[in-house]
Design a protein around this motif. Structure first.
Motif, short mmCIF file in Angstrom:
data_model
loop_
_atom_site.label_atom_id
_atom_site.label_comp_id
_atom_site.label_asym_id
_atom_site.label_seq_id
_atom_site.Cartn_x
_atom_site.Cartn_y
_atom_site.Cartn_z
N LEU A 165 0.85 -1.20 0.00
CA LEU A 165 0.00 0.00 0.00
C LEU A 165 0.88 1.24 0.00
CD1 LEU A 165 -2.67 -1.48 2.32
CD2 LEU A 165 -3.22 -0.30 0.18
N CYS A 166 0.36 2.29 -0.61
CA CYS A 166 1.16 3.51 -0.81
C CYS A 166 1.35 4.28 0.50
CB CYS A 166 0.48 4.40 -1.84
SG CYS A 166 1.30 5.99 -1.97
N PHE A 167 2.60 4.63 0.79
CA PHE A 167 2.91 5.35 2.02
C PHE A 167 2.59 6.85 1.93
CE2 PHE A 167 6.59 2.12 2.96
CZ PHE A 167 5.64 1.14 3.17
N CYS A 168 2.24 7.33 0.74
CA CYS A 168 1.85 8.74 0.60
C CYS A 168 0.34 8.90 0.69
CB CYS A 168 2.30 9.30 -0.75
SG CYS A 168 4.08 9.47 -0.90
N SER A 169 -0.39 7.78 0.69
CA SER A 169 -1.86 7.82 0.64
C SER A 169 -2.45 7.95 2.05
CB SER A 169 -2.36 6.52 0.00
OG SER A 169 -2.22 5.46 0.93
N PRO A 170 -3.78 8.14 2.14
CA PRO A 170 -4.42 8.23 3.47
C PRO A 170 -4.22 6.95 4.30
CG PRO A 170 -5.91 9.00 1.75
CD PRO A 170 -4.72 8.42 1.06
N ARG A 201 4.43 2.68 -8.25
CA ARG A 201 3.34 2.51 -9.21
C ARG A 201 2.14 3.41 -8.91
NH1 ARG A 201 0.47 -3.23 -10.41
NH2 ARG A 201 -1.41 -2.27 -9.60
N CYS A 202 1.91 3.71 -7.62
CA CYS A 202 0.72 4.46 -7.22
C CYS A 202 0.74 5.88 -7.82
CB CYS A 202 0.67 4.53 -5.70
SG CYS A 202 -0.72 5.46 -5.07
N ARG A 203 -0.46 6.40 -8.11
CA ARG A 203 -0.57 7.77 -8.65
C ARG A 203 -1.60 8.55 -7.82
NH1 ARG A 203 3.39 6.37 -10.43
NH2 ARG A 203 4.27 6.49 -12.52
N CYS A 204 -1.61 8.35 -6.51
CA CYS A 204 -2.58 9.05 -5.66
C CYS A 204 -2.16 10.52 -5.48
CB CYS A 204 -2.72 8.35 -4.30
SG CYS A 204 -1.30 8.61 -3.21
N ASP A 205 -3.05 11.30 -4.86
CA ASP A 205 -2.75 12.73 -4.68
C ASP A 205 -1.48 12.94 -3.87
OD1 ASP A 205 -4.94 13.31 -6.14
OD2 ASP A 205 -6.25 13.81 -4.42
N GLY A 206 -1.28 12.08 -2.86
CA GLY A 206 -0.08 12.19 -2.03
C GLY A 206 1.18 11.96 -2.85
N CYS A 207 1.13 10.98 -3.75
CA CYS A 207 2.28 10.71 -4.62
C CYS A 207 2.54 11.90 -5.54
CB CYS A 207 2.03 9.45 -5.46
SG CYS A 207 2.27 7.93 -4.52
N LYS A 208 1.44 12.45 -6.09
CA LYS A 208 1.59 13.59 -7.01
C LYS A 208 2.24 14.77 -6.29
CE LYS A 208 -2.27 12.37 -9.99
NZ LYS A 208 -3.72 12.45 -10.13
N GLU A 237 12.41 8.28 -1.24
CA GLU A 237 11.84 9.35 -0.41
C GLU A 237 10.53 8.91 0.23
OE1 GLU A 237 13.25 11.87 0.76
OE2 GLU A 237 11.48 12.73 1.74
N LYS A 238 9.74 8.10 -0.50
CA LYS A 238 8.48 7.60 0.07
C LYS A 238 8.76 6.79 1.34
CE LYS A 238 5.03 6.11 -2.47
NZ LYS A 238 4.24 5.35 -3.46
N VAL A 239 9.78 5.94 1.26
CA VAL A 239 10.15 5.10 2.41
C VAL A 239 10.67 5.98 3.55
CG1 VAL A 239 11.77 3.35 3.22
CG2 VAL A 239 10.55 3.00 1.08
ZN LIG Z 1 0.33 7.07 -3.68
#
Ligand SMILES: [Zn+2]
Length: 691
Positions: A165-170, A201-208, A237-239
């Protein structure tokens, strides 16, 4: 404070109730008001002084992650906190890692934030288990899944980052909220997360947003346009951001609780700079070298080695002698939260689940087999623990300089090749009872380097200007630097530079990297200047063996002396070169391919060894317990042996104790070089206390 906002907690609440309804809460009785009373008061939790992982040496985790595909309502229905704690006591464990939020995505305690296993809504498995463990003086560490969360991933495919799961997401807010909730409600002794990978791979708002912040551009639809370097920087950087956020959130609630992550170590593609935000380091497969590396290069409150029981007593003891804290996890049945009772039950379960070979089999043991494998070792550690506490190896006078930016010069920023070289070198010395010390490059400007007889840079690159200045000052003051292979040739971003960062000091200029240096794959040791090879205070470098070199750097001398040369196409260039700088020297070894030549060069520069063992195939580790003002000699093998201890490293005057007490003898005598210890007798698992 970085808590989840009140709004998002409220937003998450309906999830819990929706889930309870869907699970057919018929089996769950409506609790009386009194049953909902928390097991621990907020005052009690705040006042509790944790017995953290740095104080404990014998951890165990009963692992009910991914052991059952059926409904959540079937989980932990027969879990008994007393039985759980009793099993830990039988293992002689002093700490339990309790899966508080396992990878299935349900809590084993009545969470106000996320879904709860139906069996734990009115019966707080986490709280009751902590209480039972406490009665037996077993510390309780809580586990919260991070990258994997089956239930959340099913409901939020938009936050899939390619398997995690994306670490930048909610989703990250939820994990932070779980961590803070546990710290507020339970007197835990430690907190750990699991699965620290991101794929980009994720393209959520947090990633953007993160991508815009990093590169001032829009996040591309795929990575082909932006390239793998951007992708790797972004993943990194996400990690780092996730580790930092979890740290800040936990320390805001209770700073005294020590925290750590799985997968935050040199074996994983994660930025080691993130280790700033943990209290403990952790590596699996009980790798003694990994332990040695992290204990010196990324010092923390302690270092945990996992899957200890797979290794046998000897390696387990080596890990503890090198400063490790022991840990393992064994798969548990989903109803009981414990491994199967009997071998028969375990066998049937393993066949059912296809866990019959290798790794899977090794993780799925019966309670009886787990006790057989682990309890005798933990029993021994429980008695010998005073000899392990706060101990660190008496290091060789060799400092191996590590710089994590070295990996930026390799494809996909993989540090695999670099690690393999560091590891091969470290293990070769460890086999000879010598502990190499690894220094992270950031330590160079802030540390007194005069105690190192030689600093080695094996392919190490990416040093900052002030770190290079520290190396220059070290040499001018009399230090010996050994630059190896393609080291110091790339900048902090991994881009190649026209010449070595210390080209002037090394007395050479870079020409090219020559692959397949000698057609035959062999380089004859041309040692025409034998007298020159004798370094000032060391033994001669004798490439008396056939050296096999596939790749070397060719360079042109500009100053100094070439000690060993190599020939290619009729032309000669340095294989080993030295240039004086102030009171010290810069040595350059043009290839890291030959471990023999590398070791022989280091030995020549380092001079006396702290410990010499005879017979040479016996391994002995000398450690120092500074607070107790004593040394410990850990004998890894049984039988008679002699240990010479050089007085420059340790000067014990007497034998102050031994373990075990009987069936072996030890004698101490003074020699010209220091101390000689002679031991005999048939006892195994021996250690000697020296003062
Ligand atoms: Zn994301």
């Amino acid at each position: 404070m970085t808590p989840i906002s009140k709004l998002s907690i409220r937003a998450a609440l309906p999830m819990l109730f929706v889930f309870l309804a869907a699970a057919g809460a018929t089996a769950v009785e409506t609790p009386a008001e009194g049953d909902r009373k928390p097991l621990f008061t907020p005052e009690e939790v705040r006042a509790y002084v944790p017995k953290g992982p740095s104080q404990r040496y014998r951890y165990f985790c009963s692992d009910y992650n991914q052991v059952y595909d059926g409904p959540a309502a079937h989980f932990l229905t027969k879990a008994d906190p007393v039985e759980y704690a009793e099993f830990l006591a039988k293992l002689r464990a002093d700490a339990a890692l309790i899966l508080a939020v396992p990878t299935e995505g349900y809590c084993v305690y009545p969470s106000e934030i996320g879904p709860v296993y139906p069996s734990c809504v009115n019966r707080d498995f986490l709280g009751l288990t902590i209480r039972e463990l406490r009665k037996r003086d077993i510390a309780a560490f809580a586990y919260v899944t991070l990258g994997w969360n089956t239930r959340y991933a099913r409901e939020h495919p938009e936050f899939d980052d390619g398997g995690t799961l994306c670490f930048c997401s909610p989703y990250m807010d939820l994990i932070i909220a779980y961590s803070q909730e546990i710290l507020r409600k339970y007197p835990v002794d430690g907190l750990r997360w699991d699965i620290l990978w991101q794929s980009g791979r994720c393209r959520c708002d947090g990633c953007k947003k993160l991508y815009r912040d990093m590169f001032a551009e829009e996040l591309p639809k795929d990575w082909n346009a932006a390239g793998w370097k951007r992708r790797e920087r972004f993943k990194e950087e996400k990690v780092a951001q996730a580790v930092r956020r979890l740290h800040d959130a936990c320390k805001a609630v209770k700073p005294s609780v020590e925290i750590w992550h799985n997968q935050l170590n040199i074996d994983n593609d994660v930025p080691l700079s993130a280790m700033t935000y943990v209290d403990m380091a952790y590596i699996e497969w009980a790798d003694p070298w990994g332990l040695l590396f992290h204990n010196s290069a990324t010092p923390k409150n302690g270092f945990i080695v996992g899957k200890l029981e797979n290794l046998g007593f000897r390696t387990m003891r080596l890990c503890l002698a090198l400063g490790g804290h022991g840990y393992t996890y064994i798969k548990a049945r989903h109803e009981t939260a414990l491994p199967p009772v009997s071998e028969e039950e375990a066998d049937q379960w393993r066949r059912q689940r296809g866990w019959t070979d290798g790794l899977a089999r090794g993780n799925a043991r019966s309670r009886a087999e787990t006790i057989d494998r682990l309890a005798p070792f933990y029993e021994m550690v429980s008695k010998a623990q005073p000899y392990y506490e706060d101990g660190r190896p008496v290091y060789h006078g060799v400092g191996v300089v590590f710089c994590d930016a070295t990996r930026y010069k390799y494809p996909n920023f993989s540090r695999a090749r670099y690690t393999s070289l560091l590891k091969t070198l470290g293990n070769a010395y460890l086999k000879q009872s010598l502990a190499l010390e690894y220094l992270s490059s950031y330590m160079l400007p802030e540390r007194d380097l005069s105690r190192y007889r030689v600093l080695v840079l094996p392919e190490t690159s990416g040093l900052k200007p002030k770190e290079l200045d520290a190396l220059r000052a070290y040499m001018r003051a009399g230090g010996k630097l050994l630059v190896v292979g393609d080291a110091l040739r790339h900048d902090e971003q991994g881009e190649p530079m026209p010449d070595f960062a210390l080209a002037d000091e090394m007395g050479i200029r870079f020409s090219e990297i020559a692959v397949d240096f000698n057609a035959g794959g062999r380089l004859s040791g041309r040692n025409e200047n034998a007298a020159e090879i004798r370094v000032a205070d060391g033994s001669p470098v004798r490439p008396s063996f056939a050296i096999s070199i596939k790749q070397a750097v060719t360079a042109k001398p500009t100053a100094g002396t070439t000690l060993i040369e190599m020939r290619r196409g009729g032309k000669s260039c340095p294989l080993l070169h030295v240039n004086a700088l102030g009171k010290g020297q810069a040595y350059y070894l043009a290839s890291s391919d030959s471990l023999g030549l590398l070791q022989e060069t280091i030995d020549a520069l380092a001079g006396a060894r702290p410990v010499t063992v005879a017979p040479a195939d016996k391994q002995v580790i000398l450690t120092r317990q500074e607070k107790r003002n004593r040394w410990i000699l850990h004998f890894m093998d049984a039988g008679n042996c002699t240990v010479e201890i050089n007085r420059d490293f340790a000067a014990p005057a007497k034998i102050a104790g031994q373990y075990p007490a009987q069936r072996w003898t030890a004698k101490l005598e003074k020699t010209d070089a220091g101390t000689r210890i002679t031991v005999g007798g048939d006892a195994g698992n021996r250690l000697l206390v020296l003062q």
